[in-house]
Design a protein around this motif. Structure first.
Motif, PDB file in Angstrom:
ATOM      1  N   VAL A  78      35.639 -17.370  -0.257  1.00  0.00           N
ATOM      2  CA  VAL A  78      35.609 -15.979  -0.712  1.00  0.00           C
ATOM      3  C   VAL A  78      35.081 -15.013   0.340  1.00  0.00           C
ATOM      4  O   VAL A  78      35.195 -13.805   0.176  1.00  0.00           O
ATOM      5  CB  VAL A  78      34.804 -15.819  -2.029  1.00  0.00           C
ATOM      6  N   GLY A  79      34.513 -15.537   1.427  1.00  0.00           N
ATOM      7  CA  GLY A  79      34.008 -14.641   2.461  1.00  0.00           C
ATOM      8  C   GLY A  79      33.101 -15.350   3.433  1.00  0.00           C
ATOM      9  O   GLY A  79      33.044 -16.580   3.473  1.00  0.00           O
ATOM     10  N   PRO A  83      23.643 -15.055   9.623  1.00  0.00           N
ATOM     11  CA  PRO A  83      23.097 -14.577  10.885  1.00  0.00           C
ATOM     12  C   PRO A  83      24.162 -14.435  11.958  1.00  0.00           C
ATOM     13  O   PRO A  83      25.043 -15.278  12.103  1.00  0.00           O
ATOM     14  CB  PRO A  83      22.076 -15.661  11.258  1.00  0.00           C
ATOM     15  N   TRP A  84      24.039 -13.343  12.708  1.00  0.00           N
ATOM     16  CA  TRP A  84      25.032 -13.032  13.730  1.00  0.00           C
ATOM     17  C   TRP A  84      24.329 -12.239  14.829  1.00  0.00           C
ATOM     18  O   TRP A  84      23.723 -11.208  14.556  1.00  0.00           O
ATOM     19  CB  TRP A  84      26.149 -12.218  13.096  1.00  0.00           C
ATOM     20  N   ILE A  94      22.250  -9.888   9.670  1.00  0.00           N
ATOM     21  CA  ILE A  94      22.824 -10.642   8.557  1.00  0.00           C
ATOM     22  C   ILE A  94      24.063  -9.842   8.186  1.00  0.00           C
ATOM     23  O   ILE A  94      23.986  -8.780   7.575  1.00  0.00           O
ATOM     24  CB  ILE A  94      21.864 -10.758   7.351  1.00  0.00           C
ATOM     25  N   GLY A  95      25.212 -10.346   8.647  1.00  0.00           N
ATOM     26  CA  GLY A  95      26.474  -9.662   8.414  1.00  0.00           C
ATOM     27  C   GLY A  95      27.214 -10.273   7.234  1.00  0.00           C
ATOM     28  O   GLY A  95      26.907 -11.382   6.800  1.00  0.00           O
ATOM     29  N   TYR A  96      28.207  -9.543   6.746  1.00  0.00           N
ATOM     30  CA  TYR A  96      28.981 -10.049   5.617  1.00  0.00           C
ATOM     31  C   TYR A  96      30.349  -9.388   5.549  1.00  0.00           C
ATOM     32  O   TYR A  96      30.518  -8.233   5.919  1.00  0.00           O
ATOM     33  CB  TYR A  96      28.246  -9.859   4.284  1.00  0.00           C
ATOM     34  N   ALA A 108      28.153 -10.939  -2.570  1.00  0.00           N
ATOM     35  CA  ALA A 108      27.473 -10.523  -1.338  1.00  0.00           C
ATOM     36  C   ALA A 108      25.962 -10.576  -1.526  1.00  0.00           C
ATOM     37  O   ALA A 108      25.246 -11.136  -0.684  1.00  0.00           O
ATOM     38  CB  ALA A 108      27.927  -9.128  -0.917  1.00  0.00           C
ATOM     39  N   LEU A 109      25.476 -10.032  -2.609  1.00  0.00           N
ATOM     40  CA  LEU A 109      24.042 -10.028  -2.865  1.00  0.00           C
ATOM     41  C   LEU A 109      23.521 -11.452  -3.059  1.00  0.00           C
ATOM     42  O   LEU A 109      22.509 -11.842  -2.463  1.00  0.00           O
ATOM     43  CB  LEU A 109      23.737  -9.161  -4.088  1.00  0.00           C
TER      44      LEU A 109
END
Length: 184
Positions: A78-79, A83-84, A94-96, A108-109
């Motif tokens: 789903v995605g 960490p990035w 912290i990307g998403y 996401a949360l």
């Protein structure tokens, strides 16, 4: 930690290292103009493949990168979240990014809480950021719900993204420990 890397579980999700089987859904996400308008624009399949390989490469070389997020119930990708920190990045991100059919479900949360916890414990970071397009209201809402606040804005990314105006949202480890209590 398994032989292939860490696996995190939340109530509805599994966060794990990227796998070949994730690529079709990732390519669909990257091809979606609406989904990618705030993360550099949509990509044709070949460019999506090259970007997809960044995460396994970062896991191998840095020991961390974004996790693939998988629904427990369906097994579907789903995605990605986590960490990035490429060279020259403005902080410990912290990307998403989530596939459009996963939007509005709270994924996401839910997955961010697990990824932030993991990053503070395993990477020893003292703070985190989220680089967000000023027009991306949904991502800003996630950052706010996590307890992050706007730290700075401008053209802060390294080449080839130096022309992108972004907002940097974030918080310290101490702030996260206080905000984290809301999610227990």
């Amino acid at each position: 930690m398994t032989g292939t890397g860490p696996i995190l579980e939340t109530e509805r999700l599994i966060l794990r290292l990227p796998q070949m089987g994730d690529f079709e859904r990732y390519a669909a996400l990257m091809a979606d103009e609406d989904a990618c308008r705030y993360i550099g624009g949509h990509l044709p399949r070949g460019a999506a493949w090259r970007r997809f390989l960044q995460m396994p490469g970062a896991w191998t070389l840095q020991g961390f990168a974004m996790f693939s997020v998988q629904e427990k119930a369906s097994g579907q990708w789903v995605g990605q979240i986590g960490p990035w920190k490429p060279d020259g990045w403005p902080g410990n991100e912290i990307g998403y990014a989530f596939h459009p059919d996963a939007w509005g479900r709270g994924y996401a949360l839910e997955s961010a809480v697990a990824a932030i916890d993991w990053s503070f414990v395993h990477l020893g970071w003292d703070d985190i950021i989220h680089c967000i397009s000023p027009d991306n209201l949904a991502s800003k809402k996630v950052a706010q719900r996590l307890g992050s606040s706007l730290l700075r804005e401008g053209r802060l990314l390294p080449p080839p993204s130096e022309e992108h105006h972004i907002e940097v949202w974030g918080q310290t480890r101490a702030e996260w420990m206080e905000h984290r209590k809301r999610f227990d």
